[in-house]
Design a protein around this motif. Structure first.
Motif, PDB file in Angstrom:
ATOM      1  N   PRO A 100      -5.658  -7.953  49.917  1.00  0.00           N
ATOM      2  CA  PRO A 100      -4.388  -8.545  50.344  1.00  0.00           C
ATOM      3  C   PRO A 100      -3.579  -9.024  49.137  1.00  0.00           C
ATOM      4  N   MET A 101      -2.279  -8.881  49.246  1.00  0.00           N
ATOM      5  CA  MET A 101      -1.395  -9.345  48.173  1.00  0.00           C
ATOM      6  C   MET A 101      -1.501 -10.857  48.061  1.00  0.00           C
ATOM      7  N   THR A 102      -1.457 -11.344  46.844  1.00  0.00           N
ATOM      8  CA  THR A 102      -1.518 -12.790  46.636  1.00  0.00           C
ATOM      9  C   THR A 102      -0.154 -13.361  46.288  1.00  0.00           C
ATOM     10  N   SER A 103       0.880 -12.525  46.366  1.00  0.00           N
ATOM     11  CA  SER A 103       2.231 -13.012  46.097  1.00  0.00           C
ATOM     12  C   SER A 103       2.713 -13.849  47.277  1.00  0.00           C
ATOM     13  N   ASP A 104       3.985 -14.013  47.404  1.00  0.00           N
ATOM     14  CA  ASP A 104       4.522 -14.858  48.477  1.00  0.00           C
ATOM     15  C   ASP A 104       4.172 -14.289  49.857  1.00  0.00           C
ATOM     16  N   ASP A 105       4.209 -15.155  50.854  1.00  0.00           N
ATOM     17  CA  ASP A 105       3.839 -14.770  52.209  1.00  0.00           C
ATOM     18  C   ASP A 105       4.693 -13.637  52.762  1.00  0.00           C
ATOM     19  N   ALA A 106       5.980 -13.635  52.475  1.00  0.00           N
ATOM     20  CA  ALA A 106       6.861 -12.592  53.008  1.00  0.00           C
ATOM     21  C   ALA A 106       6.454 -11.219  52.481  1.00  0.00           C
ATOM     22  N   SER A 107       6.144 -11.122  51.200  1.00  0.00           N
ATOM     23  CA  SER A 107       5.719  -9.837  50.629  1.00  0.00           C
ATOM     24  C   SER A 107       4.360  -9.420  51.170  1.00  0.00           C
ATOM     25  N   ALA A 108       3.447 -10.375  51.283  1.00  0.00           N
ATOM     26  CA  ALA A 108       2.116 -10.077  51.818  1.00  0.00           C
ATOM     27  C   ALA A 108       2.224  -9.622  53.271  1.00  0.00           C
ATOM     28  N   LEU A 109       3.077 -10.286  54.055  1.00  0.00           N
ATOM     29  CA  LEU A 109       3.272  -9.892  55.452  1.00  0.00           C
ATOM     30  C   LEU A 109       3.863  -8.486  55.528  1.00  0.00           C
ATOM     31  N   SER A 110       4.811  -8.186  54.693  1.00  0.00           N
ATOM     32  CA  SER A 110       5.410  -6.849  54.678  1.00  0.00           C
ATOM     33  C   SER A 110       4.351  -5.786  54.386  1.00  0.00           C
ATOM     34  N   THR A 138       2.573  -5.256  68.092  1.00  0.00           N
ATOM     35  CA  THR A 138       2.790  -6.175  66.972  1.00  0.00           C
ATOM     36  C   THR A 138       3.675  -7.372  67.325  1.00  0.00           C
ATOM     37  N   ALA A 139       4.218  -7.427  68.531  1.00  0.00           N
ATOM     38  CA  ALA A 139       5.079  -8.546  68.910  1.00  0.00           C
ATOM     39  C   ALA A 139       4.340  -9.865  68.742  1.00  0.00           C
ATOM     40  N   GLY A 140       4.909 -10.768  67.993  1.00  0.00           N
ATOM     41  CA  GLY A 140       4.317 -12.084  67.761  1.00  0.00           C
ATOM     42  C   GLY A 140       3.418 -12.171  66.541  1.00  0.00           C
ATOM     43  N   PHE A 141       3.135 -11.032  65.898  1.00  0.00           N
ATOM     44  CA  PHE A 141       2.235 -11.052  64.745  1.00  0.00           C
ATOM     45  C   PHE A 141       2.827 -11.845  63.578  1.00  0.00           C
ATOM     46  N   ASP A 142       4.116 -11.663  63.301  1.00  0.00           N
ATOM     47  CA  ASP A 142       4.736 -12.327  62.151  1.00  0.00           C
ATOM     48  C   ASP A 142       4.608 -13.848  62.249  1.00  0.00           C
TER      49      ASP A 142
END
Length: 158
Positions: A100-110, A138-142
């Motif tokens: 998993p990416m360790t950068s910001d949450d938005a990038s990791a989520l993407s 995927t509805a609600g996953f974010d």
């Protein structure tokens, strides 16, 4: 007399509070005539043994994302499973393991969303399930991903 009126007014609310297994409450509805389960568990979060799992089943499609510590660091595992796969028979699974990416949450989520789209796409190429199931899984996953930030931080050590 006033007590009777109050009881009559409150009775429907009391019955509603008892719950039901109607559609939309996340309870299993049983299979249809073609063997396809009618269920929507909604997103569930499980933490155990240093891992975090976000999982949802929508009809025959199950999607889970697990983040866990391993000897090599943090590992992400994404699993998409269709059961039944074709005409009420068989099952197929697509599994992807990654760091998993360790950068910001938005990038990791993407990154995770791209992996979900890829896994569900590969699975839908092998199996038959409705387009709305593929789109709605995927509805609600974010929102759940962002709400799980403390658990993810505990696993990644950040």
């Amino acid at each position: 007399m006033l007590k009777k009126i109050a009881l009559i007014a409150v009775m429907p609310l009391m019955l509603t509070a008892c719950g039901s297994n109607g559609a939309g409450d996340g309870a299993a509805q049983g299979p249809t005539g073609d063997g396809v389960p009618q269920v929507d568990t909604g997103w569930n979060t499980t933490t155990a043994d240093g891992s975090l799992t976000l999982q949802r089943q929508l009809n025959q499609l199950t999607l889970s994302y697990t983040m866990a510590k391993s000897s090599e660091g943090v590992k992400g595992t994404l699993v998409a499973k269709a059961a039944p796969c074709l005409n009420g028979k068989g099952e197929e699974t697509v599994e992807t393991t990654f760091t998993p990416m360790t950068s910001d949450d938005a990038s990791a989520l993407s990154d995770v969303r791209d992996r979900i789209d890829s896994a569900v796409g590969r699975l839908s190429a092998r199996c038959t399930f409705p387009a709305e199931v593929r789109e709605d899984i995927t509805a609600g996953f974010d929102g759940l991903y962002f709400r799980s930030a403390p658990e993810r931080a505990a696993i990644s050590g950040s």
